[in-house]
Structures are given as C-alpha cells and as structure tokens.
Design a protein around this motif. Structure first.
Motif, short mmCIF file in Angstrom:
data_model
loop_
_atom_site.label_atom_id
_atom_site.label_comp_id
_atom_site.label_asym_id
_atom_site.label_seq_id
_atom_site.Cartn_x
_atom_site.Cartn_y
_atom_site.Cartn_z
N ALA A 213 33.78 7.29 43.00
CA ALA A 213 34.37 6.35 42.87
C ALA A 213 34.76 6.04 41.58
N LYS A 214 36.01 5.20 42.18
CA LYS A 214 36.18 4.89 40.63
C LYS A 214 35.63 2.84 40.59
N ASN A 215 35.39 3.01 39.49
CA ASN A 215 35.12 1.24 39.04
C ASN A 215 36.17 0.77 38.49
N CYS A 216 37.73 0.63 38.79
CA CYS A 216 38.72 0.33 37.98
C CYS A 216 38.78 -1.42 37.91
N ASP A 217 39.14 -1.96 36.97
CA ASP A 217 39.69 -3.00 35.83
C ASP A 217 40.78 -2.42 35.36
N ASN A 218 41.88 -3.88 35.44
CA ASN A 218 43.08 -3.81 34.50
C ASN A 218 42.78 -3.57 33.59
N SER A 219 41.46 -4.00 32.58
CA SER A 219 41.58 -3.79 31.21
C SER A 219 41.29 -3.09 30.42
N LYS A 220 41.03 -1.97 31.52
CA LYS A 220 40.61 -0.62 31.63
C LYS A 220 42.10 0.83 31.29
N PRO A 221 42.33 0.98 30.18
CA PRO A 221 44.20 1.65 30.05
C PRO A 221 43.59 2.70 31.16
N SER A 222 42.97 3.42 31.53
CA SER A 222 42.33 4.39 32.30
C SER A 222 42.78 4.54 34.05
N CYS A 223 42.75 3.08 33.94
CA CYS A 223 42.91 2.75 35.86
C CYS A 223 44.24 1.98 36.01
N PRO A 224 44.81 2.12 37.20
CA PRO A 224 46.24 1.66 37.52
C PRO A 224 46.15 0.79 37.32
N SER A 225 47.69 0.30 36.73
CA SER A 225 48.02 -0.82 36.82
C SER A 225 48.57 -1.42 38.32
N HIS B 70 32.27 8.96 54.02
CA HIS B 70 33.76 9.45 52.95
C HIS B 70 33.48 7.73 51.79
N ALA B 71 33.30 9.21 50.90
CA ALA B 71 32.65 8.86 49.70
C ALA B 71 33.83 7.28 49.50
N PRO B 72 32.99 6.21 48.03
CA PRO B 72 34.67 5.28 48.28
C PRO B 72 35.39 5.83 46.99
N ARG B 73 36.87 5.00 47.04
CA ARG B 73 37.46 5.80 46.54
C ARG B 73 38.21 4.48 45.49
N LEU B 74 36.88 2.81 45.13
CA LEU B 74 37.22 2.23 44.65
C LEU B 74 35.57 1.58 44.57
N ARG B 75 35.02 0.67 43.76
CA ARG B 75 34.15 0.64 43.65
C ARG B 75 35.05 -1.34 42.99
N PRO C 58 46.76 5.72 59.47
CA PRO C 58 45.69 6.09 58.10
C PRO C 58 45.16 4.41 57.78
N VAL C 59 44.03 4.47 56.85
CA VAL C 59 43.67 3.15 56.78
C VAL C 59 42.93 3.61 54.62
N THR C 60 43.77 2.94 54.30
CA THR C 60 43.55 2.78 52.55
C THR C 60 41.68 2.69 52.24
N GLY C 61 40.99 3.60 51.80
CA GLY C 61 39.66 3.09 51.46
C GLY C 61 38.77 4.43 51.45
N PRO C 62 37.77 4.19 51.65
CA PRO C 62 36.45 2.74 51.18
C PRO C 62 36.49 2.04 49.99
N ILE C 63 36.15 0.72 50.14
CA ILE C 63 35.98 0.28 49.32
C ILE C 63 34.76 -0.12 49.11
N HIS D 47 26.09 -0.55 55.79
CA HIS D 47 25.79 0.20 54.29
C HIS D 47 26.32 0.11 53.84
N PRO D 48 25.29 0.15 52.30
CA PRO D 48 25.41 -0.22 50.97
C PRO D 48 26.31 0.10 50.66
N GLY D 49 27.62 -1.29 49.83
CA GLY D 49 28.58 -1.56 49.54
C GLY D 49 30.03 -1.42 51.04
#
Length: 412
Positions: A1-13, A55-60, A136-141, A318-320
């Motif tokens: 799962a991605k742990n995205c923050d906009n301060s990180k260049p690898s994460c989409p803004s 379903h594996a989380p797509r975002l943390r 369709p739903v976007t996630g999981p988060i 479940h956790p998360g």
C-alpha cells in the motif's frame, strides 16, 4: 500500500485540492489514448466492486489528513451519449435517439489503437454489463490506528461531480418498475452558474476557497458558482408522431406507458445536491460482499444525508478499517425510486478519525463477535449506571451509553 503525502515527490498531487495530503485516483493510468473502461480492475486500478479484507489497501493515511479520492460512476463510465445518430432501426422501440447536435466524441468508446468507435450504443453497453460490475468503489484506504471494535468517523468535506450524469429506468428495477416496460436512458449536463450568492461549498481547509478576516471580523469566502443539473433533450420519439402513427411502428394506443409521447416541456434544470451512494469498510470475517447491498459494513446506503459536511460512523472490523467509497450522485431523492439517482463520476475530499472502543463503550466492553445475550446484558448494565447517575444528579459519561453501534450512522 502507498503511504502518500504531497511532500513526497513520488506521490501524485491532487489536481483539484492542493491542500490534500493524499490523492487516490480511480485509475493510475492518466493517458486518455490508452485508458480503457475495463470490465475488471487490474494492477493499474484503484477500484473494485466488492468489500473484503482480501483487497490490499491502495493507500495508507493518518487520522486527520485530507484525502482526495476520485470515483467512477456506477456504470464504470461505460454508459454515455453516442456521438452519431442512432435510428429506430438500431434501437428497440421507444429508446431515445441522439440527434448528433452535441460533440460528445470525448465520451465515445475507444478502440485499442485510440480511434473512436462510431458504432457505440449506450443501450448495448448497459445491457452487456452484469450486476457484479455496478457500483465500483475506490480504495481500500488503510487508516492508521483503526482496530476491530473502533468506530471510523468519515467526514465528507467536499463532493464535486464531473462529466455527464446518467439515469435509467428498467423493467423490474425500483418502486415504479410495474410502469416500465422497456429500458430508458436519460443523460444530464452539469454546468456552473454564478447567481451572485455565496455557495454552500466548504471553506478554509475543506475546499479551494480562501477566507480572510474582514467586515468587522466576519470571514469572507470566495464565491463558487452553483452546479446545475439539466436534463438533455437531444433525442426524438423514435418515429412516433403526435397522432399515433409511425413509420412501421404500432399505434400509440397499443404502446406501453413508457412509449407514449409526452407533451413538449421546457428543459428540466435544478441545483445539484451531490452525495455518495456507497461508503463502507471491509466486512467482518474473510468473505467478500458486493457493493450492491447495504449492511453493517456500510455499502450501498444511498442515503442523501451522506452529503457535504456529513460524518458517517462505521464499525471497524479489521486493522486499518479498509475504507472504500463510490457511486456518486449529482442528485437523488429520498431513495432511488427508479433504481438510481443522477449517476456521475467525481472527486471527494474527506478526512478520517478513529474513535477507540474503550472511549465509546468503556474499557470492559468487547464489541466484536458479541452474542445477543451479551449485548442485552451490556445494555442492562449501562442502563443501571445511567439510572444511578440520574439519581445522584451526575451526567452519564460516554462509557455509560446503553447501546453498541452495529450499523452505519450519519451525522449531518
């Protein structure tokens, strides 16, 4: 799962909410010439049509972070206006015929080489879809800190529909199904109109508006035009004339109710009331649940109260928590009379908080896998504590509540 923050260049803004800490698009592929409306999600997708811990989380995300989530419409974007004229010979009786007066080529189906498919037919597209492809739903988060028995509080800060809205009536679907003999699809345009009044959009960190202190300390907000929904009238009556005669078609007296020619009326237009139809977490256990029904995990709630500014409380299994959202409506009444609202894709800005079960129910309360006898016993004990508090003139604490949340609750 991605742990995205906009301060990180690898994460989409976020292209819409610059203040968002995270952005989760429905599809990672952004090139329109190669992007297809897939029948099933793949490694490039952040959506699925079921809830489940498999379903594996797509975002943390951390609690309190602003999250921009893009959602598809309930038809995965497969049902859209045709760009070419559709004649009665290519459609069953009484289906709308596009006059080709609008340039809808941006919504046409594309072939593998990127060229547009001029034979696209929205009715064929809808009929080719199976029930397990809807909603369709976007996630999981994955929400950090959420554990089984906790409550996940999801606050919808902003909901912004985009594209073209669609609604349909089908035999056997909805409370008025007995009046519908043949399928009918209706499209809606979304336009913004500046009426000079303050929009009810979120302020400060809840949207792209800015505020400042003026007028003796009262905040002023940049105005955002209201979103209007207008029903399209770019179809004829499939050859049926006012006198009931038609080109090779039955007389109007023998037609079903949905085929009678209505009198010409002015365009129907109204202010949008955007909401989310589907919001939920992974259900208890290892089984998966389709996004079509509603249940203790949430799911297809279709509650018009799940709108901008509302907070939905969901029990974590479940956790998360594994939160997913989708099925945006530009507008909906008190339920889906015909089986849908004005279905539309869009963007959501939300934030999550975790309410720990010990803070809500008390340190000795176990909220997972309770038997009915245990629930009733806990309720009796809580009621006794409340009565003692009232007798002593003290207010009961949150630990003395006489209920255990089993189903989603919306606070407006």
């Amino acid at each position: 799962a991605k742990n995205c923050d906009n301060s990180k260049p690898s994460c989409p803004s976020s292209p819409l909410f610059p203040q968002a800490h995270h952005y989760l698009p429905a599809r990672n592929r952004r090139d329109p010439s190669t992007q297809e409306e897939d029948d099933a999600p793949d490694e490039s997708s952040n959506w699925q049509t079921e809830f489940g811990v498999c379903h594996a989380p797509r975002l943390r995300v951390s609690q309190g972070h602003l999250i921009h989530v893009e959602t598809l419409d309930c038809f995965q974007g497969k049902v859209r206006p045709a760009s070419t004229i559709v004649t009665p010979e290519t459609l069953p009786l009484c289906r709308p015929v596009n006059e080709g007066t609008r340039d809808d080529t941006a919504h046409d189906e594309q072939n593998d080489n990127g060229s547009r498919n001029k034979d696209y037919n929205p009715y064929h597209a809808l009929q080719n879809m199976t029930r397990d492809q809807f909603n369709p739903v976007t996630g999981p988060i994955f929400v950090e800190g959420a554990e089984p028995g906790d409550l996940l509080a999801v606050t919808l800060l902003d909901i912004r529909p985009k594209g073209i809205g669609v609604a349909c009536c089908s035999p056997g679907a909805g409370q008025l199904s007995r009046l519908v003999a043949r399928q009918h699809i209706q499209f809606f345009d979304l336009t913004r109109v500046d009426d000079g009044k303050d929009d009810d959009a979120p302020k400060d960190n809840q949207g792209d508006e800015t505020s400042n202190k003026s007028n003796k300390g009262r905040p002023t907000v940049n105005k955002r035009p209201k979103l209007m929904v207008t029903m399209r009238e770019d179809h004829d009556n499939s050859g049926i004339r006012e006198n009931g005669d038609s080109k090779g078609l039955p007389n109007s007296s023998s037609l079903s109710l949905d085929c009678r020619v209505p009198p010409k009326i002015a365009p129907i237009s109204f202010v949008a009331s955007p909401m989310l139809g589907v919001i939920g977490v992974a259900p208890a256990g290892t089984d998966v649940i389709s996004t079509m029904p509603a249940g203790k995990h949430g799911g297809n709630l279709d509650n018009q109260a799940n709108c901008i500014g509302s907070t939905i409380y969901l029990t974590v299994n479940h956790p998360g928590a594994l939160l997913s959202i989708g099925d945006m409506h530009a507008a909906q009444g008190d339920g889906e009379i015909c089986g849908n609202g004005v279905e539309v894709a869009g963007d959501v800005l939300l934030t999550c908080q975790v309410l720990k079960q010990k803070d809500v129910y008390g340190s000795g309360c176990r909220t997972t896998e309770l038997t009915r006898k245990e629930v009733d016993s806990a309720a009796v004990k809580c009621s006794k504590r409340q009565r003692r508090s009232q007798k002593n003139g003290t207010e009961p604490t949150t630990k003395e509540f006489s209920y255990i949340l089993e189903y989603p609750v919306t606070e407006t």
